[in-house]
Write an enzyme that holds these catalytic residues in place. Structure first.
Site, PDB file in Angstrom:
ATOM      1  N   HIS A 110     -14.224   9.532   7.265  1.00  0.00           N
ATOM      2  CA  HIS A 110     -15.326  10.078   6.483  1.00  0.00           C
ATOM      3  C   HIS A 110     -16.122   8.998   5.750  1.00  0.00           C
ATOM      4  CE1 HIS A 110     -17.235  13.770   4.624  1.00  0.00           C
ATOM      5  NE2 HIS A 110     -17.061  14.080   5.896  1.00  0.00           N
ATOM      6  N   TYR A 112     -10.265  13.614   1.526  1.00  0.00           N
ATOM      7  CA  TYR A 112     -11.134  14.327   2.464  1.00  0.00           C
ATOM      8  C   TYR A 112     -10.337  15.162   3.453  1.00  0.00           C
ATOM      9  CZ  TYR A 112     -14.155  15.665   6.163  1.00  0.00           C
ATOM     10  OH  TYR A 112     -14.804  16.441   7.092  1.00  0.00           O
TER      11      TYR A 112
END
Length: 431
Positions: free
Chosen positions: A237, A188
């Site tokens: 995330h 991410y």
């Protein structure tokens, strides 16, 4: 559902009659049209709602950007929400937004709340223009001179990430979020690499154990290279279990992060108080919250240090200012979500709250490209690590519809990536 037969509420044409409030009209000003506009000057679909009034030239803009489901928001605005607002006095923001909220029976969620947010923010824009004031003055005025923001440094390696961080420091930023790539395409916020696990069923997978080793190494190197003064953050995330989140937070304690973001998935937010009580690092959560009620629980139940709100996802400025007032009373600060999939109108709404609340903590920022500034005259610009709200009445951000039409949206950009975020064994993981 029982009560009045819904068919009896329709006029002879089958249209919804105006649901006017039970108090006398003050003047002839009325909402005459509500519509959604979609544009993608950076590739990500942005949804803006325009509310027109019976006064020539008086209109407002609001951000309704749920970029992954933009078409659903457009349908909600044009087919359902807009007709409820046409004919109303634009000053009755509280009553209008409550009426829209209650009207769907099943309430909340990012689609309906983004549609509502677009209308709500547009009505606040109109209120500022009618008063001849920027919106933040309607909220009580300044609590600070400007809003200090943070930006993102990311790379495929630790060196690449820190080089980008040094560039940001040279531009005047003092707060920087660090993300580093690694094996797997699901990394991410930074580029991943193919074939990291060649003996696995999914060699391009993302491995949580590798991630838990890599992140502390990134911040150890960051402190050695960037020094002690810079404020550092990191975004998990939503991929860790509560226990894994605690392990990561404790491993990062020596590097004094300003916050650790979205440590566990929304489905497990009831465990946030447990994580926060064991974490030496401040916890920032909230961008995936889709209702005011869920945001209240985050603030009230002791699971967060910073409210990472996405103003459009909870219904706009009206509920956001109430949530921030609650946060101030219990010692929670703000760290509003504001990446490139929030329109400049949404940034202006964030800034109005940021500049006016004592509960301000941090503000995410994004540097928009020239095309976005063309579509949105008045787009806020970061200078020396700070954003300052416009002094123009309303938001101070406009929309050039001819320019917007040059950048049509594309579907499934996020979906193509999200469906590929898998572990080395092939199991799907949170994007």
């Amino acid at each position: 559902m029982t009560g009045t037969d819904p068919d009896r509420l329709l006029d002879a044409s089958g249209s919804l009659p105006q649901a006017m409030p039970p108090w006398p009209a003050r003047d002839g000003l009325r909402v005459t049209a509500v519509r959604a506009i979609v544009t993608a000057p950076e590739g990500m679909p942005l949804v803006v709602v325009r509310v027109d009034t019976s006064e020539p030239g008086l209109y407002g803009l609001g951000c309704a950007t749920f970029t992954q489901r933009y078409a659903a928001v457009v349908a909600a605005v044009d087919e359902h929400v807009g007709p409820l607002v046409v004919g109303r006095h634009p000053a009755d923001i509280e009553d209008i937004t409550r009426s829209v909220h209650y009207s769907s029976y099943w309430r909340g969620g990012p689609v309906l709340n983004n549609a509502l947010s677009g209308v709500d923010q547009a009505l606040w824009d109109i209120a500022g223009k009618r008063a001849g004031m920027p919106v933040y003055e309607l909220l009580g005025g300044r609590s600070r001179s400007a809003v200090e923001v943070y930006s993102h440094a990311a790379g495929g390696s630790v060196d690449e990430t820190l080089e980008e961080a040094e560039t940001l420091l040279a531009q005047g930023y003092r707060h920087i979020r660090l993300q580093v790539g690694g094996p797997g395409l699901g990394t991410y916020g930074a580029p991943g690499t193919r074939g990291g696990y060649p003996r696995s069923p999914h060699p391009d997978g993302w491995d949580v154990n590798q991630y838990l080793r890599a992140v502390p190494r990134l911040f150890e190197a960051a402190r050695e290279r960037l020094g002690e003064e810079v404020s550092l953050m990191h975004d998990v995330h939503s991929r860790l279990t509560p226990k894994q989140a605690i392990v990561l937070a404790r491993a990062l304690e020596p590097y004094r992060l300003s916050f650790l973001e979205d440590v566990i998935p929304p489905e497990h937010y009831d465990r946030l108080p447990e994580v926060r009580s064991a974490s030496p690092v401040p916890i920032a959560v909230g961008e995936q919250i889709g209702s005011v009620t869920d945001a209240v629980r985050l603030i009230r139940d002791g699971g967060i240090d910073l409210l990472r709100l996405h103003t459009s996802a909870v219904g706009g400025l009206t509920p956001t200012r109430k949530l921030v007032a609650l946060a101030e009373l219990v010692g929670v600060r703000t760290a509003f979500h504001s990446p490139g999939d929030i329109s400049p109108v949404g940034v202006a709404a964030n800034l109005a709250v940021d500049i006016s609340t004592p509960a301000f903590g941090y503000q995410e920022s994004h540097t928009y490209n020239d095309a976005t500034s063309e579509v949105f005259p008045g787009t806020p610009v970061v200078r020396e690590g700070h954003l300052t709200p416009s002094q123009s009445p309303g938001w101070g951000v406009d929309l050039d519809e001819k320019a917007a039409a040059k950048y049509p949206p594309t579907k499934f950009l996020h979906e193509r990536w999200a469906t590929g975020v898998r572990r080395p064994d092939g199991g799907l993981d949170a994007p």
